[in-house]
Design a protein around this motif. Structure first.
Motif, mmCIF file in Angstrom:
data_model
loop_
_atom_site.group_PDB
_atom_site.id
_atom_site.type_symbol
_atom_site.label_atom_id
_atom_site.label_comp_id
_atom_site.label_asym_id
_atom_site.label_seq_id
_atom_site.Cartn_x
_atom_site.Cartn_y
_atom_site.Cartn_z
ATOM 1 N N SER A 1 0.837 -1.195 0.000
ATOM 2 C CA SER A 1 0.000 0.000 0.000
ATOM 3 C C SER A 1 0.874 1.248 0.000
ATOM 4 O O SER A 1 1.907 1.302 0.662
ATOM 5 C CB SER A 1 -0.894 -0.006 1.234
ATOM 6 O OG SER A 1 -1.722 1.123 1.249
ATOM 7 N N GLY B 1 -0.751 4.128 4.695
ATOM 8 C CA GLY B 1 -1.007 3.155 5.757
ATOM 9 C C GLY B 1 0.257 2.694 6.444
ATOM 10 O O GLY B 1 1.306 3.317 6.363
ATOM 11 N N GLU B 2 0.153 1.563 7.094
ATOM 12 C CA GLU B 2 1.249 1.028 7.897
ATOM 13 C C GLU B 2 2.122 0.082 7.088
ATOM 14 O O GLU B 2 1.727 -0.392 6.026
ATOM 15 C CB GLU B 2 0.665 0.292 9.101
ATOM 16 C CG GLU B 2 -0.163 1.174 10.009
ATOM 17 C CD GLU B 2 -0.790 0.393 11.147
ATOM 18 O OE1 GLU B 2 -0.394 -0.765 11.398
ATOM 19 O OE2 GLU B 2 -1.683 0.953 11.789
ATOM 20 N N VAL B 3 3.294 -0.217 7.627
ATOM 21 C CA VAL B 3 4.200 -1.170 6.999
ATOM 22 C C VAL B 3 3.504 -2.527 6.946
ATOM 23 O O VAL B 3 2.907 -2.973 7.921
ATOM 24 C CB VAL B 3 5.520 -1.272 7.795
ATOM 25 C CG1 VAL B 3 6.406 -2.367 7.243
ATOM 26 C CG2 VAL B 3 6.241 0.062 7.793
ATOM 27 N N ASP C 1 0.906 -3.206 4.999
ATOM 28 C CA ASP C 1 -0.414 -3.065 4.384
ATOM 29 C C ASP C 1 -0.311 -3.304 2.879
ATOM 30 O O ASP C 1 0.690 -2.965 2.254
ATOM 31 C CB ASP C 1 -0.999 -1.680 4.634
ATOM 32 C CG ASP C 1 -1.497 -1.496 6.059
ATOM 33 O OD1 ASP C 1 -1.427 -2.458 6.848
ATOM 34 O OD2 ASP C 1 -1.960 -0.384 6.368
ATOM 35 N N LYS D 1 -4.576 -5.624 5.625
ATOM 36 C CA LYS D 1 -3.496 -5.588 6.618
ATOM 37 C C LYS D 1 -2.271 -6.377 6.186
ATOM 38 O O LYS D 1 -1.181 -6.141 6.674
ATOM 39 C CB LYS D 1 -3.984 -6.091 7.978
ATOM 40 C CG LYS D 1 -5.012 -5.210 8.636
ATOM 41 C CD LYS D 1 -4.618 -3.759 8.719
ATOM 42 C CE LYS D 1 -3.665 -3.432 9.819
ATOM 43 N NZ LYS D 1 -3.220 -2.032 9.803
ATOM 44 N N SER D 2 -2.441 -7.337 5.298
ATOM 45 C CA SER D 2 -1.309 -8.130 4.819
ATOM 46 C C SER D 2 -1.697 -8.779 3.494
ATOM 47 O O SER D 2 -2.871 -8.784 3.117
ATOM 48 C CB SER D 2 -0.937 -9.219 5.833
ATOM 49 O OG SER D 2 -1.950 -10.209 5.870
#
Length: 162
Positions: A107, A110-112, A114, A138-139
Motif C-alpha cells: 500500500s 497506511g502502515e508497513v 499493508d 493488513k497483509s
C-alpha cells in the motif's frame, strides 16, 4: 470468520460488494470517531486552547465525511463483465480484455505491511480500485482471498509485488 466481500455470479459476469458486516463496522467506526472528536472539540473550544479545539472540530468533520462516503458507497458493486470489462458502479476501470493479472502490492499509504489489490493491464500500467471497501488489507494473506476471486472472475492469475 465472516467474509468481508460478497461475491455474486450474475448472467452477465461477477459482482463484488462489501459484506453488511464490513460496511456496518466501517460506518460505525467513522461515526464513533467523528462523535468523539466533535465532543472533545467542544471541550477545548470552551477552554483556553481554542486553536486545538478547532483542529479537533475539523478532524471530526473530516471523519464524518468519511462516514457519509462509506454509507453512500456501501452498495456500489465492483463488476466484472463476461468479456473482462471492469467497472466500479458506473465508472469503467478497464476495458474488456485488457487486464493481464490481479496484483497484490504494498500500500502507498497506511502502515508497513499493508497491501492493496490492483489490476495490471496489458501495457504494464496498474489500475487501483477506487472503493474504500476494496482498497486496503493488513497483509497479503488478507488480500489473497479477494484477489483470487477477482482473478477467477477475470480469468487471469494473481501476482504479488514486495
Amino acid at each position: 470468520m465472516l467474509a468481508p466481500i460478497v461475491v455474486k455470479r450474475r448472467d452477465d459476469g461477477w459482482e463484488f460488494v462489501p459484506s453488511t458486516t464490513l460496511a456496518s463496522l466501517m460506518i460505525g467506526g467513522f461515526v464513533a470517531g467523528s462523535a468523539l472528536y466533535l465532543y472533545l472539540s467542544t471541550y477545548f473550544i470552551r477552554s483556553a486552547n481554542t486553536l486545538f479545539g478547532v483542529t479537533l472540530l475539523l478532524a471530526g468533520v473530516l471523519i464524518a465525511a468519511m462516514a457519509i462516503r462509506a454509507w453512500r458507497t456501501r452498495n456500489t458493486p465492483l463488476n466484472v463483465k463476461n468479456g473482462g470489462r471492469v467497472s466500479y458502479g458506473e465508472q469503467e476501470l478497464c476495458a474488456a480484455g485488457t487486464v493481464r493479472s490481479v496484483r497484490i502490492v504494498p500500500s502507498f499509504g497506511g502502515e508497513v505491511g499493508d497491501c492493496e489489490v490492483r489490476l495490471e493491464l496489458a501495457d504494464g500500467s496498474q489500475v487501483a480500485i477506487p472503493s474504500q471497501y476494496f482498497a486496503g488489507f493488513k497483509s497479503s494473506e488478507h488480500a489473497k482471498p479477494f484477489a483470487k476471486e477477482f482473478a477467477k472472475a477475470l480469468g487471469v492469475q494473481v501476482s504479488e509485488s514486495h
